[in-house]
Design an enzyme around this catalytic site. Sequence first.
Site, PDB file in Angstrom:
ATOM      1  N   TYR A  95      19.799 -24.525 -23.795  1.00  0.00           N
ATOM      2  CA  TYR A  95      19.697 -23.076 -23.948  1.00  0.00           C
ATOM      3  C   TYR A  95      20.221 -22.277 -22.765  1.00  0.00           C
ATOM      4  CZ  TYR A  95      16.672 -23.867 -28.015  1.00  0.00           C
ATOM      5  OH  TYR A  95      16.173 -24.259 -29.233  1.00  0.00           O
ATOM      6  N   SER A 122      24.152 -17.541 -23.396  1.00  0.00           N
ATOM      7  CA  SER A 122      23.396 -16.415 -22.857  1.00  0.00           C
ATOM      8  C   SER A 122      22.310 -16.941 -21.915  1.00  0.00           C
ATOM      9  CB  SER A 122      22.789 -15.583 -23.983  1.00  0.00           C
ATOM     10  OG  SER A 122      21.966 -16.383 -24.794  1.00  0.00           O
ATOM     11  N   PRO A 124      18.334 -15.942 -19.875  1.00  0.00           N
ATOM     12  CA  PRO A 124      17.156 -15.083 -19.985  1.00  0.00           C
ATOM     13  C   PRO A 124      17.349 -13.758 -19.231  1.00  0.00           C
ATOM     14  CG  PRO A 124      16.520 -17.306 -19.344  1.00  0.00           C
ATOM     15  CD  PRO A 124      18.020 -17.232 -19.262  1.00  0.00           C
ATOM     16  N   SER A 128      21.673 -11.605 -21.623  1.00  0.00           N
ATOM     17  CA  SER A 128      21.937 -11.668 -23.062  1.00  0.00           C
ATOM     18  C   SER A 128      21.862 -10.266 -23.653  1.00  0.00           C
ATOM     19  CB  SER A 128      20.935 -12.603 -23.733  1.00  0.00           C
ATOM     20  OG  SER A 128      19.628 -12.177 -23.475  1.00  0.00           O
ATOM     21  N   ILE A 129      22.315 -10.143 -24.879  1.00  0.00           N
ATOM     22  CA  ILE A 129      22.298  -8.826 -25.511  1.00  0.00           C
ATOM     23  C   ILE A 129      20.846  -8.403 -25.738  1.00  0.00           C
ATOM     24  CG2 ILE A 129      22.877  -7.576 -27.637  1.00  0.00           C
ATOM     25  CD1 ILE A 129      25.489  -9.271 -27.700  1.00  0.00           C
ATOM     26  N   ARG A 131      18.054  -6.674 -27.467  1.00  0.00           N
ATOM     27  CA  ARG A 131      17.883  -6.183 -28.833  1.00  0.00           C
ATOM     28  C   ARG A 131      17.356  -4.752 -28.894  1.00  0.00           C
ATOM     29  NH1 ARG A 131      13.272  -9.750 -28.399  1.00  0.00           N
ATOM     30  NH2 ARG A 131      14.465 -11.482 -29.249  1.00  0.00           N
ATOM     31  N   ASN A 164      20.640 -16.320 -29.341  1.00  0.00           N
ATOM     32  CA  ASN A 164      19.513 -16.957 -30.004  1.00  0.00           C
ATOM     33  C   ASN A 164      18.467 -15.898 -30.320  1.00  0.00           C
ATOM     34  OD1 ASN A 164      17.870 -19.313 -30.796  1.00  0.00           O
ATOM     35  ND2 ASN A 164      16.570 -18.721 -29.072  1.00  0.00           N
ATOM     36  N   GLU A 165      18.252 -15.655 -31.595  1.00  0.00           N
ATOM     37  CA  GLU A 165      17.183 -14.742 -32.016  1.00  0.00           C
ATOM     38  C   GLU A 165      17.300 -13.354 -31.384  1.00  0.00           C
ATOM     39  OE1 GLU A 165      13.319 -16.576 -31.707  1.00  0.00           O
ATOM     40  OE2 GLU A 165      13.901 -18.250 -32.987  1.00  0.00           O
ATOM     41  N   ARG A 211      16.468 -13.033 -43.882  1.00  0.00           N
ATOM     42  CA  ARG A 211      17.146 -14.286 -43.517  1.00  0.00           C
ATOM     43  C   ARG A 211      18.556 -14.350 -44.109  1.00  0.00           C
ATOM     44  NH1 ARG A 211      13.172 -17.898 -45.160  1.00  0.00           N
ATOM     45  NH2 ARG A 211      14.043 -17.872 -47.250  1.00  0.00           N
ATOM     46  N   GLU A 266      16.526 -25.027 -34.762  1.00  0.00           N
ATOM     47  CA  GLU A 266      15.239 -25.511 -34.243  1.00  0.00           C
ATOM     48  C   GLU A 266      14.421 -25.858 -35.473  1.00  0.00           C
ATOM     49  OE1 GLU A 266      13.177 -22.438 -31.988  1.00  0.00           O
ATOM     50  OE2 GLU A 266      14.777 -22.310 -30.493  1.00  0.00           O
TER      51      GLU A 266
END
Length: 554
Positions: A95, A122, A124, A128-129, A131, A164-165, A211, A266
Amino acid sequence: MRLLKWAFPLFPLISALPQITRQGKYLFDPSGNRFFIKGVAYQPQGTLATDSASNEANGGFPEPSSFIDPLSSAQNCTRDLPYLKQLGVNAVRVYSVNSSLNHDDCMKMFDDAGIYVLLDVSLPLNGSIDRSSPSWSTNLLNEYTTTINAFLKYDNILAFNIGNEVINLVSNTNAAPYVKAAARDIKAYLRGLGSSVLIGYSAVDGDADFRNTLAEYMSCGDDSISVDIYGLNNYEWCGNETITSSNWNTITSGFSSLPVVTYMSEYGCIFNPPRLWTEVTALFASPVSDVFSGGMAFSYFPTSDGYGMVTIDGNSVTTSDDFTRLSAQYNNTKPPTSITKSSAPAVTTISCPSENSTLLASSTLPPTPDEAVCDCLNANAFACLVKQSSANSPTIVGALIDYTCSLLGANGGSCDPIGGNGSSGMYGSLSMCSPAIKLSYAMSAYYGTNPVSTSCDFAGNATLSPHPPNTAQDASTAAQSCLAQQPSGGVYTISASSSVPTGSTTASGSGSSSTPSSSSGSSSSSAIRSSGTGWTVLFGLTGVLLGVVLGVRM
Ligand SMILES: *[C@@H]1O[C@H](CO)[C@@H](O)[C@H](O)[C@H]1NC(C)=O
Ligand SMILES: *[C@@H]1O[C@H](CO)[C@@H](O)[C@H](O)[C@H]1NC(C)=O
Ligand SMILES: *[C@@H]1O[C@H](CO)[C@@H](O)[C@H](O)[C@H]1NC(C)=O
Ligand SMILES: *[C@@H]1O[C@H](CO)[C@@H](O)[C@H](O)[C@H]1NC(C)=O
Ligand SMILES: *[C@@H]1O[C@H](CO)[C@@H](O)[C@H](O)[C@H]1NC(C)=O
Ligand SMILES: *[C@@H]1O[C@H](CO)[C@@H](O)[C@H](O)[C@H]1NC(C)=O
Ligand SMILES: *[C@@H]1O[C@H](CO)[C@@H](O)[C@H](O)[C@H]1NC(C)=O
Ligand SMILES: *[C@@H]1O[C@H](CO)[C@@H](O)[C@H](O)[C@H]1NC(C)=O
């Protein structure tokens, strides 16, 4: 075709793992057989963020505030390799890595053992983008390409994950255009280097509408804008579930028309323990295997909430029953061989879903971040600049952007040029710039409302530019000529040289804690979002207005 391999022939090619390629919705090895990911997450848990908002586990991966690069320690990789072999994995998902460290030993060890690496680029916090205040900006572009530059030389890179998410609720699907723009630009960058390494995104699970719609959005359109591989972080198969009770049948049918590779990025629910890993059998058999290409079990390393499969004490590893059960499942798996590269269904594309109440995402993507344009504006069009010492702190920059934009708003100005709106598809001209340059814009605009030196202090965080534009007219003219450097349409292929960070004054962080993982963002930088309405006086009361020049791109 992987040109860089020839540029950096570190290892004898004979030991190299063959590249896995994508054709439509499947992965293939060089002999034309489908490739299925039998993987495990390989990321030690970093230090957790202390605020509870960013610790909300969602899928079992709490928000870290720091990270350990698992591919940087040859000793640890040597320690873990026998266990990865025992598990029977052919891939690990990593990650967070530090591009300035050396990864040769771990990558070679894994390569020799037949293990591919799927790498998230990305990081922490500010890497990262975000949100809650999304932008696709020069600092992130530089970070992602720097990581890619450090890993492209390895044969066993399966894919680079762009996020990721990032999008975890319907209410922040407006971040999706930024993530998709990142995938577009990084994909163009790779292809420009002659690399066909896949570009991916990993999504949080949600209800079927969320989803499926997000998956369609990320995989729609032609190859230049769609991701190659779309991961679903899914924890619905718990204990003794079945394909029906776990929803895996509905999930599979919901993804069946996606034109790209899908996999469980995952999986491994810990509720209803013990983990039996019976979903492995389902994952590698029809109907799930007709749609999904395997998955990454979560997680090799221990996590604070119980997802780990081993415990580690210095150089010794102890496996759990979970580990043994997964190992038995992976060992017994024989993925179907019915589809081969030559018999695979025709490659398709899907058109992009229109915006609606479950997808607040415009199909107009933001432009390619252009550091030269941002630097030019910073050097020529701004009168008041954030000091470098303050720019080094993402927290200070974030707080000052919020503060300065509200001050500016109260004085008839606006931060619209540094904002953007992924729902309306309108992006301010400086939306692509680093947080520090955005802040310098806001400070300069505020200074312009009352150009006296005390207006450019901000409690010692700002200083007057050594070459300030003399008038609002000069600022506008300078801004116009900087913006004219941007290719028309704003989208272009970043070349290897232009992506190398220059060490200029532009490096800085986003003020809000953004997240590569699984909780809700916490920033309140709503002030930097575009209102989409008209522009106001930004540089004093006369002349052509900088705010007009720096308006939004539609
Ligand atoms: C990467 O490692 C270098 C060298 O140890 C360190 O100075 C730097 O802070 C690290 N970067 C990140 C993002 O952790
Ligand atoms: C789980 O399923 C297996 C196979 O169907 C069965 O043998 C076992 O009894 C079930 N366990 C529970 C707790 O339901
Ligand atoms: C290596 O493993 C030790 C022991 O678990 C751990 O403390 C350390 O952070 C690890 N280092 C890396 C780079 O993975
Ligand atoms: C799975 O296979 C590996 C490699 O052959 C072996 O080391 C491991 O013990 C096997 N696992 C189980 C549970 O049988
Ligand atoms: C939004 O659009 C998507 C894709 O077209 C569709 O699947 C979904 O059901 C729509 N949602 C609503 C609430 O209409
Ligand atoms: C800069 O701004 C931050 C955040 O508002 C503030 O805490 C700090 O005192 C200011 N001054 C300096 C020199 O950092
Ligand atoms: C995040 O912040 C650190 C510390 O200021 C900085 O060195 C780094 O470049 C930033 N990363 C990004 C992607 O902005
Ligand atoms: C963004 O655009 C959408 C759609 O045009 C609009 O409803 C929303 O209010 C805008 N958001 C902001 C923060 O201006």
